[in-house]
Design a protein around this motif. Structure first.
Motif, short mmCIF file in Angstrom:
data_model
loop_
_atom_site.label_atom_id
_atom_site.label_comp_id
_atom_site.label_asym_id
_atom_site.label_seq_id
_atom_site.Cartn_x
_atom_site.Cartn_y
_atom_site.Cartn_z
N UNK A 24 45.72 48.79 38.58
CA UNK A 24 44.41 48.17 37.78
C UNK A 24 44.67 47.97 36.33
N UNK A 25 44.31 46.61 36.01
CA UNK A 25 44.64 46.25 34.82
C UNK A 25 43.05 45.87 34.19
N UNK A 26 42.93 45.71 32.87
CA UNK A 26 41.59 45.66 32.13
C UNK A 26 41.86 44.55 31.01
N UNK A 27 40.79 43.87 30.65
CA UNK A 27 40.59 43.03 29.34
C UNK A 27 39.39 43.61 28.83
N UNK A 28 39.31 43.13 27.58
CA UNK A 28 38.23 43.74 26.84
C UNK A 28 37.41 42.41 26.51
N UNK A 29 36.10 42.22 27.04
CA UNK A 29 35.06 40.87 26.58
C UNK A 29 34.95 40.81 25.28
N UNK A 30 34.43 39.74 24.90
CA UNK A 30 33.88 39.49 23.41
C UNK A 30 32.65 40.58 23.02
N UNK A 31 31.94 40.95 24.06
CA UNK A 31 31.06 41.77 23.77
C UNK A 31 31.43 43.41 23.77
N UNK A 32 32.76 43.55 23.93
CA UNK A 32 33.35 44.96 24.15
C UNK A 32 33.41 45.58 25.37
N UNK A 33 33.07 45.01 26.71
CA UNK A 33 32.76 45.36 27.91
C UNK A 33 34.23 45.47 28.48
N UNK A 34 34.87 46.45 28.89
CA UNK A 34 36.16 46.56 29.76
C UNK A 34 35.86 46.07 31.03
N UNK A 35 36.71 44.95 31.43
CA UNK A 35 36.68 44.56 32.79
C UNK A 35 37.91 44.62 33.56
N UNK A 36 37.66 45.58 34.83
CA UNK A 36 38.98 45.80 35.40
C UNK A 36 39.32 44.67 36.53
N UNK A 37 40.68 44.41 36.51
CA UNK A 37 41.08 43.51 37.63
C UNK A 37 42.40 43.90 38.16
N UNK A 38 42.77 43.06 39.45
CA UNK A 38 44.03 43.41 40.09
C UNK A 38 44.67 41.97 39.75
N UNK A 39 45.91 41.94 39.46
CA UNK A 39 46.89 40.77 39.30
C UNK A 39 47.84 40.90 40.54
N UNK A 40 47.56 39.68 41.14
CA UNK A 40 48.32 39.52 42.47
C UNK A 40 49.19 38.25 42.54
N UNK A 41 50.17 38.31 43.04
CA UNK A 41 51.02 36.91 43.43
C UNK A 41 51.74 36.36 42.26
N UNK A 42 52.17 35.24 42.16
CA UNK A 42 53.00 34.42 41.43
C UNK A 42 52.55 32.98 41.45
N UNK A 43 52.40 32.17 40.44
CA UNK A 43 52.17 30.69 40.49
C UNK A 43 51.22 30.35 39.77
N UNK A 44 50.37 29.32 40.05
CA UNK A 44 49.20 29.07 39.09
C UNK A 44 48.25 29.96 39.22
N UNK A 45 47.65 30.17 37.98
CA UNK A 45 46.70 31.51 38.04
C UNK A 45 45.23 30.97 38.61
N UNK A 46 44.60 31.88 39.11
CA UNK A 46 43.24 31.71 39.81
C UNK A 46 42.37 33.02 39.50
N UNK A 47 41.26 32.92 39.17
CA UNK A 47 40.40 34.04 39.02
C UNK A 47 39.32 34.11 40.07
N UNK A 48 39.17 35.05 40.93
CA UNK A 48 38.25 35.26 42.10
C UNK A 48 36.99 35.66 41.46
N UNK A 49 35.99 35.11 41.56
CA UNK A 49 34.54 35.63 41.29
C UNK A 49 33.68 36.08 42.55
#
Length: 123
Positions: A1-26
């Motif tokens: 599990x990876x995470x980023x911190x948003x502008x409001x300070x919220x930590x957002x958890x995500x998985x990074x999978x594969x290689x190639x052009x980036x895509x964010x699944x909502x």
């Protein structure tokens, strides 16, 4: 599990999978990233996929007060993490249209467009 911190300070958890052009699944409003996992894994065959838990779901934090604009800030943090050429993919719910409307001209990379689909998480 990876995470980023948003502008409001919220930590957002995500998985990074594969290689190639980036895509964010909502994912849908009531889903965590486990629901969009199968779609993310399929897309990861040709893309770098960031599959994330929306605020207050799964392993992501929920900083109050809630506003749609905060969700967009979270997407921007993920897009920054993925790289400037990132795309956004909506899932089965009204949120599929929110990122496209509020982020502007964002489209799926050509190599991923044939794999678009939904996971069926909606109300």
């Amino acid at each position: 599990m990876n995470s980023v911190t948003s502008a409001d300070g919220t930590r957002i958890a995500f998985d990074r999978l594969g290689e190639g052009m980036p895509l964010v699944v909502v994912g849908g409003q009531l889903c965590d990233r486990s629901v969009t996992g199968p779609t993310a894994e399929r897309l990861a065959q040709s893309c770098t996929v960031l599959n994330y838990d929306r605020r207050g779901r799964g392993e992501s934090e929920d900083t109050l007060p809630y506003a749609v604009e905060r969700e967009i800030e979270h997407l921007h943090a993920l897009l920054d993490e993925a790289g400037a050429a990132a795309a956004v993919m909506g899932d089965a719910s009204r949120e599929g249209t929110v990122p496209a409307e509020l982020l502007g001209d964002v489209s799926a990379p050509p190599s991923c467009s044939a794999a678009r689909g939904t996971t069926g998480c909606s109300m």
